[in-house]
Design a protein around this motif. Structure first.
Motif, PDB file in Angstrom:
ATOM      1  N   LEU A 441       0.815  -1.217   0.000  1.00 50.74           N
ATOM      2  CA  LEU A 441       0.000   0.000   0.000  1.00 50.74           C
ATOM      3  C   LEU A 441       0.850   1.270   0.000  1.00 50.74           C
ATOM      4  N   ARG A 442       2.082   1.193   0.504  1.00 51.33           N
ATOM      5  CA  ARG A 442       2.955   2.377   0.524  1.00 51.33           C
ATOM      6  C   ARG A 442       3.338   2.852  -0.874  1.00 51.33           C
ATOM      7  N   ASN A 443       3.022   2.070  -1.891  1.00 43.84           N
ATOM      8  CA  ASN A 443       3.324   2.486  -3.262  1.00 43.84           C
ATOM      9  C   ASN A 443       2.414   3.619  -3.737  1.00 43.84           C
ATOM     10  N   TRP A 444       1.289   3.863  -3.024  1.00 43.18           N
ATOM     11  CA  TRP A 444       0.337   4.886  -3.460  1.00 43.18           C
ATOM     12  C   TRP A 444       0.057   5.866  -2.328  1.00 43.18           C
ATOM     13  N   PRO A 445      -0.065   7.134  -2.659  1.00 43.04           N
ATOM     14  CA  PRO A 445      -0.395   8.125  -1.624  1.00 43.04           C
ATOM     15  C   PRO A 445      -1.837   7.934  -1.167  1.00 43.04           C
ATOM     16  N   VAL A 446      -2.160   8.538  -0.041  1.00 42.75           N
ATOM     17  CA  VAL A 446      -3.526   8.482   0.471  1.00 42.75           C
ATOM     18  C   VAL A 446      -4.470   9.071  -0.573  1.00 42.75           C
ATOM     19  N   GLY A 447      -5.510   8.341  -0.903  1.00 44.62           N
ATOM     20  CA  GLY A 447      -6.451   8.782  -1.934  1.00 44.62           C
ATOM     21  C   GLY A 447      -7.336   7.627  -2.362  1.00 44.62           C
ATOM     22  N   GLU A 448      -8.063   7.828  -3.469  1.00 41.93           N
ATOM     23  CA  GLU A 448      -9.045   6.853  -3.921  1.00 41.93           C
ATOM     24  C   GLU A 448      -8.415   5.512  -4.272  1.00 41.93           C
ATOM     25  N   THR A 449      -7.279   5.527  -4.991  1.00 40.15           N
ATOM     26  CA  THR A 449      -6.644   4.268  -5.404  1.00 40.15           C
ATOM     27  C   THR A 449      -6.201   3.465  -4.191  1.00 40.15           C
ATOM     28  N   ARG A 450      -5.562   4.148  -3.249  1.00 43.45           N
ATOM     29  CA  ARG A 450      -5.104   3.443  -2.048  1.00 43.45           C
ATOM     30  C   ARG A 450      -6.286   2.912  -1.242  1.00 43.45           C
ATOM     31  N   HIS A 451      -7.363   3.665  -1.199  1.00 50.24           N
ATOM     32  CA  HIS A 451      -8.554   3.230  -0.471  1.00 50.24           C
ATOM     33  C   HIS A 451      -9.126   1.949  -1.092  1.00 50.24           C
ATOM     34  N   LEU A 452      -9.227   1.914  -2.425  1.00 54.24           N
ATOM     35  CA  LEU A 452      -9.787   0.747  -3.103  1.00 54.24           C
ATOM     36  C   LEU A 452      -8.868  -0.472  -2.940  1.00 54.24           C
ATOM     37  N   LEU A 453      -7.565  -0.227  -2.984  1.00 56.75           N
ATOM     38  CA  LEU A 453      -6.605  -1.331  -2.809  1.00 56.75           C
ATOM     39  C   LEU A 453      -6.654  -1.872  -1.386  1.00 56.75           C
ATOM     40  N   THR A 454      -6.810  -0.992  -0.419  1.00 58.48           N
ATOM     41  CA  THR A 454      -6.916  -1.423   0.985  1.00 58.48           C
ATOM     42  C   THR A 454      -8.114  -2.334   1.179  1.00 58.48           C
ATOM     43  N   LYS A 455      -9.236  -1.993   0.543  1.00 55.16           N
ATOM     44  CA  LYS A 455     -10.440  -2.839   0.619  1.00 55.16           C
ATOM     45  C   LYS A 455     -10.206  -4.168  -0.089  1.00 55.16           C
ATOM     46  N   ALA A 456      -9.521  -4.106  -1.257  1.00 49.11           N
ATOM     47  CA  ALA A 456      -9.311  -5.311  -2.055  1.00 49.11           C
ATOM     48  C   ALA A 456      -8.463  -6.349  -1.332  1.00 49.11           C
ATOM     49  N   ILE A 457      -7.426  -5.887  -0.630  1.00 48.07           N
ATOM     50  CA  ILE A 457      -6.513  -6.824   0.018  1.00 48.07           C
ATOM     51  C   ILE A 457      -6.866  -7.069   1.487  1.00 48.07           C
ATOM     52  N   LYS A 458      -7.997  -6.456   1.909  1.00 43.71           N
ATOM     53  CA  LYS A 458      -8.534  -6.644   3.271  1.00 43.71           C
ATOM     54  C   LYS A 458      -7.496  -6.278   4.330  1.00 43.71           C
ATOM     55  N   ALA A 459      -6.778  -5.194   4.082  1.00 43.56           N
ATOM     56  CA  ALA A 459      -5.752  -4.746   5.025  1.00 43.56           C
ATOM     57  C   ALA A 459      -6.388  -3.984   6.186  1.00 43.56           C
TER      58      ALA A 459
END
Length: 459
Positions: A441-459
């Motif tokens: 997740l550190r590859n992306w700044p806080v924002g929509e993409t990081r939010h969607l990835l966080t949900k996808a990987i259940k972090a």
């Protein structure tokens, strides 16, 4: 013309080749299975048609397997279990025993079938009938069963056990567990749905207590099968050619074993000079090049200083670790570029430079994709599935930066850079998996993409 004894010891450099066996000449088209010095299975032809030739060393384990093969063939034929017809066999002809089988038309192994076309109930029915008739295939990998003309045939009869007494239920469940362990863990529920066909073939009803016993045995069988598969990558077998000396260690697949048979270090260094640089670093150099007529990626692990050499020379090289881990992921069905081999340069057993070779996959890293591309539902689902697979199999990657996710031209994701990867069999995986998620997740700044990835990987 080759002799049967010579081909059993060492494979020819190319095919077809001519071989005389039992007074008949054959064109050998390909090797189906090979265990050096012990047995070999060949696809052959002549003016009479196509055949499968099975050659055994006429002493030791080879001869034992030859005798078991004939015994099992007779047993299965009498029990109406489908096996390929034997056309000819001979015992100890100049150091070789052989069996010539009829070639099954349009035969396809179960390993080549998708879940949608897989004859699951037919397979369980076959196992039930085998067990009911006092025999079982003790090596039930999916290439040991083929479909031909809507009939499921049993192969590798030297591995079929035919005891004189009825089989105990424990023996049957252990054998059934070994079969079910051939399938990905994600397919276990699908397998259990087909299980009643096995018990129906034995005129029995599936007992919930028996099913629980079976689940425990499947777990043990999976662990054993994985360990056995990975050990095979460090010895010569059908898939891999392995060698080890004081000056070199290497494991190579397919045509690479021929291309790198002589002076492998010279050939690899030349291929790297001729190739396209993908990464230059003190500890590792990566190039795209061509070997044995195919596009490959070669990663050379360098020794930066004498002190670095002293620290690394007694440990497994990172090329060795990458080879092991790539085979592990391939075994588990987790997408990674196909491993083709590794080569270690040694000085009297001490490791020096090492090379890992894998198939080249054209594409971009996840770091090169735009936010809109990453936010596509298909892309998010793939990322979610991959993390789920890593979690399911207790895989800790160790460096899940975006550049280690390769996206090919069909938008499929492949995991690369495996030299820090581990499969965690003891406690502590939950913490390490969390580290993988956070690093990703550190590859992306806080924002929509990081939010969607966080949900996808259940972090």
């Amino acid at each position: 013309m080759l002799t049967a004894k010579s081909i059993l010891k060492e494979l020819p450099a190319s095919f077809p080749v001519e071989l005389e066996l039992g007074g008949t000449k054959y064109q050998i088209l390909s090797v189906l299975r090979f265990l050096a010095g012990r047995r070999i299975v060949l696809h052959a032809s002549n003016e009479s048609g196509e055949f499968v030739l099975k050659l055994f060393a006429a002493q030791g384990k080879g001869q034992q397997e030859y005798q078991r093969e004939l015994k099992a063939h007779q047993h299965c034929s009498q029990a109406d279990i489908a096996v390929a017809p034997i056309l000819q066999h001979a015992d100890d002809q100049q150091g070789i025993s052989f069996i010539i089988y009829a070639f099954l038309p349009k035969a396809v192994t179960l390993n080549a079938l998708s879940e949608e076309t897989f004859p699951l109930t037919v397979l369980f029915d076959l196992f039930g009938r085998c067990h009911q008739n006092q025999c079982y295939q003790q090596d039930p990998h999916l290439d040991n069963f083929v479909f031909s003309n809507n009939t499921l045939y049993l192969l590798d009869l030297a591995s079929v056990v035919c005891p004189k007494k009825p089989l105990k239920m424990t023996t049957c469940l252990n054998n059934l567990a070994r079969l079910m362990a051939q399938f990905p863990l994600e397919q276990q529920e699908w397998l259990l749905n087909g299980l009643p066909a096995y018990f129906a073939a034995r005129n029995m009803v599936l007992d919930p207590m028996v099913e629980q016993q079976l689940l425990g045995k499947i777990k043990k069988a999976r662990d054993y099968r994985q360990a056995h598969y990975l050990k095979k990558q460090f010895r010569s077998c059908t898939m891999t050619r392995y060698r080890k000396s004081l000056m070199l260690e290497a494991a190579l697949r397919g045509n690479l074993s021929v291309s790198l048979a002589d002076q492998p270090l010279t050939v690899l260094n030349q291929a790297m000079q001729d190739g396209i640089s993908l990464k230059k670093g003190n500890s590792a150099t990566v190039v795209k090049s061509e070997l044995a007529g195919q596009q490959v990626v070669i990663k050379r692990y360098n020794m930066k200083t004498p002190w670095h050499f002293l620290r690394r020379c007694l440990r497994k090289s990172r090329a060795n670790v990458s080879w092991y881990n790539a085979n592990l992921l391939e075994f588990l069905g987790i997408a990674t570029p196909q491993p083709l081999g590794f080569v270690e340069q040694r000085f009297f057993g001490l490791r020096h430079k090492a090379y890992f070779i894998c198939k080249h996959i054209a594409g971009r890293s996840l770091a090169d994709l735009s936010d809109s591309e990453i936010q596509q539902p298909q892309m998010l689902q793939q990322i979610s599935d991959l993390f789920e697979q890593l979690h399911l199999h207790h895989i800790y990657h160790g460096d899940l930066k975006a550049t280690n996710w390769l996206v090919d031209n069909q938008q499929k994701i492949w995991l690369i850079d495996l030299d820090a990867m581990q499969q965690i069999t003891k406690t502590g995986f939950k913490r390490l998996h969390k580290q993988d998620q956070q690093r990703f997740l550190r590859n992306w700044p806080v924002g929509e993409t990081r939010h969607l990835l966080t949900k996808a990987i259940k972090a």
